[in-house]
Write a protein that holds these residues in place. Structure first.
Motif, PDB file in Angstrom:
ATOM      1  N   PRO A 140       0.815  -1.228   0.000  1.00 18.15           N
ATOM      2  CA  PRO A 140       0.000   0.000   0.000  1.00 18.15           C
ATOM      3  C   PRO A 140       0.846   1.274   0.000  1.00 18.15           C
ATOM      4  N   LEU A 141       1.987   1.244   0.681  1.00 17.55           N
ATOM      5  CA  LEU A 141       2.873   2.401   0.666  1.00 17.55           C
ATOM      6  C   LEU A 141       3.390   2.656  -0.754  1.00 17.55           C
ATOM      7  N   TYR A 142       3.785   1.593  -1.440  1.00 18.53           N
ATOM      8  CA  TYR A 142       4.224   1.707  -2.830  1.00 18.53           C
ATOM      9  C   TYR A 142       3.097   2.255  -3.702  1.00 18.53           C
ATOM     10  N   GLY A 143       1.893   1.727  -3.528  1.00 18.73           N
ATOM     11  CA  GLY A 143       0.750   2.211  -4.300  1.00 18.73           C
ATOM     12  C   GLY A 143       0.482   3.686  -4.054  1.00 18.73           C
ATOM     13  N   ALA A 144       0.591   4.113  -2.803  1.00 21.48           N
ATOM     14  CA  ALA A 144       0.359   5.515  -2.462  1.00 21.48           C
ATOM     15  C   ALA A 144       1.412   6.409  -3.103  1.00 21.48           C
ATOM     16  N   LEU A 145       2.675   6.029  -3.001  1.00 22.47           N
ATOM     17  CA  LEU A 145       3.749   6.850  -3.570  1.00 22.47           C
ATOM     18  C   LEU A 145       3.662   6.924  -5.087  1.00 22.47           C
ATOM     19  N   LEU A 146       3.473   5.775  -5.718  1.00 22.00           N
ATOM     20  CA  LEU A 146       3.365   5.765  -7.176  1.00 22.00           C
ATOM     21  C   LEU A 146       2.138   6.547  -7.626  1.00 22.00           C
ATOM     22  N   GLY A 147       1.019   6.364  -6.942  1.00 19.97           N
ATOM     23  CA  GLY A 147      -0.203   7.086  -7.299  1.00 19.97           C
ATOM     24  C   GLY A 147      -0.034   8.590  -7.188  1.00 19.97           C
ATOM     25  N   ALA A 148       0.606   9.045  -6.141  1.00 19.49           N
ATOM     26  CA  ALA A 148       0.814  10.482  -5.954  1.00 19.49           C
ATOM     27  C   ALA A 148       1.731  11.054  -7.031  1.00 19.49           C
ATOM     28  N   ILE A 149       2.792  10.346  -7.350  1.00 18.87           N
ATOM     29  CA  ILE A 149       3.738  10.825  -8.366  1.00 18.87           C
ATOM     30  C   ILE A 149       3.066  10.913  -9.734  1.00 18.87           C
ATOM     31  N   ILE A 150       2.334   9.867 -10.102  1.00 16.53           N
ATOM     32  CA  ILE A 150       1.675   9.848 -11.412  1.00 16.53           C
ATOM     33  C   ILE A 150       0.549  10.878 -11.453  1.00 16.53           C
ATOM     34  N   ALA A 151      -0.193  11.024 -10.362  1.00 21.32           N
ATOM     35  CA  ALA A 151      -1.267  12.023 -10.329  1.00 21.32           C
ATOM     36  C   ALA A 151      -0.705  13.428 -10.526  1.00 21.32           C
ATOM     37  N   ARG A 152       0.436  13.707  -9.938  1.00 19.93           N
ATOM     38  CA  ARG A 152       1.062  15.023 -10.117  1.00 19.93           C
ATOM     39  C   ARG A 152       1.356  15.271 -11.589  1.00 19.93           C
ATOM     40  N   LEU A 153       1.967  14.301 -12.244  1.00 18.53           N
ATOM     41  CA  LEU A 153       2.260  14.406 -13.671  1.00 18.53           C
ATOM     42  C   LEU A 153       0.967  14.613 -14.466  1.00 18.53           C
ATOM     43  N   ALA A 154      -0.042  13.802 -14.169  1.00 19.56           N
ATOM     44  CA  ALA A 154      -1.299  13.861 -14.915  1.00 19.56           C
ATOM     45  C   ALA A 154      -1.988  15.216 -14.756  1.00 19.56           C
ATOM     46  N   VAL A 155      -2.019  15.739 -13.541  1.00 19.16           N
ATOM     47  CA  VAL A 155      -2.686  17.018 -13.292  1.00 19.16           C
ATOM     48  C   VAL A 155      -1.934  18.149 -13.992  1.00 19.16           C
ATOM     49  N   LEU A 156      -0.618  18.146 -13.895  1.00 19.42           N
ATOM     50  CA  LEU A 156       0.153  19.197 -14.555  1.00 19.42           C
ATOM     51  C   LEU A 156      -0.046  19.160 -16.068  1.00 19.42           C
ATOM     52  N   LEU A 157      -0.070  17.969 -16.639  1.00 19.41           N
ATOM     53  CA  LEU A 157      -0.321  17.860 -18.080  1.00 19.41           C
ATOM     54  C   LEU A 157      -1.731  18.322 -18.421  1.00 19.41           C
ATOM     55  N   ALA A 158      -2.706  17.905 -17.622  1.00 23.63           N
ATOM     56  CA  ALA A 158      -4.107  18.265 -17.888  1.00 23.63           C
ATOM     57  C   ALA A 158      -4.343  19.762 -17.721  1.00 23.63           C
ATOM     58  N   LEU A 159      -3.644  20.388 -16.795  1.00 26.05           N
ATOM     59  CA  LEU A 159      -3.789  21.838 -16.632  1.00 26.05           C
ATOM     60  C   LEU A 159      -3.281  22.582 -17.861  1.00 26.05           C
ATOM     61  N   GLY A 160      -2.460  21.955 -18.654  1.00 31.11           N
ATOM     62  CA  GLY A 160      -1.997  22.536 -19.908  1.00 31.11           C
ATOM     63  C   GLY A 160      -2.895  22.241 -21.083  1.00 31.11           C
ATOM     64  N   ASP A 161      -3.914  21.411 -20.887  1.00 37.95           N
ATOM     65  CA  ASP A 161      -4.862  21.093 -21.955  1.00 37.95           C
ATOM     66  C   ASP A 161      -5.873  22.233 -22.096  1.00 37.95           C
ATOM     67  N   ALA A 162      -6.128  22.618 -23.306  1.00 37.94           N
ATOM     68  CA  ALA A 162      -7.134  23.660 -23.538  1.00 37.94           C
ATOM     69  C   ALA A 162      -8.514  23.067 -23.341  1.00 37.94           C
ATOM     70  N   PRO A 163      -9.386  23.707 -22.525  1.00 39.53           N
ATOM     71  CA  PRO A 163     -10.721  23.170 -22.316  1.00 39.53           C
ATOM     72  C   PRO A 163     -11.519  23.151 -23.617  1.00 39.53           C
TER      73      PRO A 163
END
Length: 157
Positions: free
Chosen positions: A131-154
């Motif tokens: 679960p610790l691995y899942g939490a760390l990996l999830g947080a890292i990937i979510a950060r990448l995903a959100v930053l990329l999505a914030l650059g997407d034009a609505p």
């Protein structure tokens, strides 16, 4: 990036960490719950189990925050960032481009490193570390995903 953007990214990372830790704990119980020790190698071992866990955590931690962030951008609940690197616009394709290499890398690292820790792990250690691995990996990937999505034009999918 504004303080509001940083807060938004941190919130999405925390949500991804909690959800992925909980799901990882459930899957540890489903996969290994009846065993006192979990083998490192073999088809039901930790080295092999890192691949599907990493794939699903990375896939969902990229796909869901991307879709939610795009929805919030379109609704005006969050402001866009200037576009950075070009990634595929299709959310599932983007998530797969993140998740598949992560899963492959996790499988290689798991096969190379986990056998150095012994031939098996106590279930208690697995129940804490996966679960610790899942939490760390999830947080890292979510950060990448959100930053990329914030650059997407609505409005453009």
């Amino acid at each position: 990036m504004t303080p509001a953007h940083r807060r938004y990214v941190r919130t999405e990372m925390a949500i991804a960490a909690v959800i992925n830790a909980a799901l990882s704990a459930v899957f540890v119980w489903l996969a290994f719950g009846g065993e006192a020790v979990v083998p490192v190698l073999g088809w039901r071992g930790l080295a092999v189990d890192t691949v599907p866990q990493s794939l699903m955590v990375a896939l969902m931690s990229c796909l869901v925050p991307t879709l939610l962030t795009r929805r919030r951008l379109a609704a005006g609940r969050v402001t866009a960032l200037s576009r950075g690197r070009r990634w595929p616009r299709h959310a599932l394709v983007r998530a797969l481009l993140v998740a598949v290499p992560i899963a492959a890398l996790a499988g290689l690292v798991g096969a190379a490193v986990l056998p150095l820790t012994g031939s098996s792990w106590p279930l208690g250690a697995v129940a804490v570390l996966k679960p610790l691995y899942g939490a760390l990996l999830g947080a890292i990937i979510a950060r990448l995903a959100v930053l990329l999505a914030l650059g997407d034009a609505p409005g453009r999918r």
